[in-house]
Enzyme design. Sequence first.
Site, PDB file in Angstrom:
ATOM      1  N   GLU A  47      14.137  16.326  -3.409  1.00  0.00           N
ATOM      2  CA  GLU A  47      15.474  15.842  -3.098  1.00  0.00           C
ATOM      3  C   GLU A  47      16.533  16.768  -3.688  1.00  0.00           C
ATOM      4  OE1 GLU A  47      16.038  13.280  -1.215  1.00  0.00           O
ATOM      5  OE2 GLU A  47      14.018  12.398  -1.127  1.00  0.00           O
ATOM      6  N   GLU A  94       0.815  -1.222   0.000  1.00  0.00           N
ATOM      7  CA  GLU A  94       0.000   0.000   0.000  1.00  0.00           C
ATOM      8  C   GLU A  94       0.844   1.266   0.000  1.00  0.00           C
ATOM      9  OE1 GLU A  94      -2.977   2.115  -0.616  1.00  0.00           O
ATOM     10  OE2 GLU A  94      -3.682   0.173   0.105  1.00  0.00           O
ATOM     11  N   GLY A  98      12.078  20.647   1.937  1.00  0.00           N
ATOM     12  CA  GLY A  98      12.183  19.201   2.067  1.00  0.00           C
ATOM     13  C   GLY A  98      11.208  18.427   1.206  1.00  0.00           C
ATOM     14  N   LYS A 151       4.367   4.641 -10.194  1.00  0.00           N
ATOM     15  CA  LYS A 151       3.087   4.542  -9.496  1.00  0.00           C
ATOM     16  C   LYS A 151       1.945   4.277 -10.480  1.00  0.00           C
ATOM     17  CE  LYS A 151       4.712   7.616  -5.843  1.00  0.00           C
ATOM     18  NZ  LYS A 151       4.698   8.990  -5.294  1.00  0.00           N
TER      19      LYS A 151
END
Length: 433
Positions: A189, A128, A186, A204
């Site tokens: 990256e 998940e 943040g 995804k």
Amino acid sequence: MTGLRIALLGCGTVGTEVVRLLREQADDLAARVGVPLELAGIAVRRLDKRREGAPAELLTTDAEGLVTSDDVDIVVEVIGGIEPARGLLLAAMKAGKSVVTANKALLAEDGATLFGAAREYGTDIYYEASVAGAIPLLRPLRESLVGDHVHRVMGIVNGTTNYILDQMDTSGAGFAEALNEAQALGYAEADPTADVEGFDAAAKAAILAQLAFHTRVTAADVHREGIADVTSADIASAKAMNCVVKLLAICERVPSAEHRSGRGVSVRVHPVMIPRSHPLASVREAYNAVFVEAESAGSLMFYGAGAGGAPTASAVLGDLVAVARNRVYGTRGPAESTYAELPVLPMADTVTRYHVALDVADRSGVLARVADEFAENDVSIQAVRQEGYGEEAQLVIVTHRAPDGALSATIERLRDLEIVRAVASVMRVEGDD
């Protein structure tokens, strides 16, 4: 059964949150599972790095020894990447351990091997947390909607790109400025390539499509475009149409003569203009949201935090409880479902709409000549307008739906016209014609 022993692979942002939740919620988790869940060990690359909340006595650099230990029942993997994650998970399943993973890249590249191992060795694999962080999305597709017929899955599945595009839309920032801000907060990256070039969203999308359409889909099957080329002019053009630019993952059933059912699958990730009236247009900052359109259930929307240590750990713990319950009661979760075997169509055969901005010579006959090129490729124009005069003259064209290959061929022909100084902007459009 006195308890279940958990091996954790990785103790970074997500891993430390998994450790925290396992310790803080130990009594509740034991009540929900039926037996206590205990950490047997935490595999890390370096022992000298300080890890908040992780007991030093549980840390080890011997990951393979940990996952194959007789003292371990379930393996949780949050290290990411292809190797050594793949080898460790395969070793764990061969040793009879069920696994929980958040590894979207591995599932999208070589899920078939992992699912095959789970089937061969009679273990569970739950994942998940691999898509959309804390949002319960995969389990509804895998279980709740398994009796329905899903037509389309479309949504924002990468928080970094959504934050950048949102800042470009709301504050007028350019791409580089918005990216720098995302990195400072943040959300991005130091090397943002996986996000801004669409690799993360494509992985995804492959996972979502496979679950929705019962067809094996890999990251290589996904048409991918990132947002690095989205300009302030594109954002302004979208505003002029009362639209907003979003990076969307779009998975849908489409007509196909290649399959006995007459259907195929289109899976793509790219920037699109969507009307501000669309619910996805209001998804701000680093949030995720996904629409699922099913035959009986209708339209469903899943919204929430799509990344971050605590949200992702929440999804990991949900899977861990499910896998642990299966171990306690001697059952297994649903296996991989790829029975439909629908063909994945190339992008050229996918039907889309376009918004095209052309820098053109400001003289009579230009519009007619440009319209002829669209007609030559059987691409119908929905709307056209001219902006500016003289050296600033620009034609903005919005098409009806047509095969992407025809639209691309039209744009290439326009580049060769003397009356077209430049193709200033090209972007697909979602929403009703």
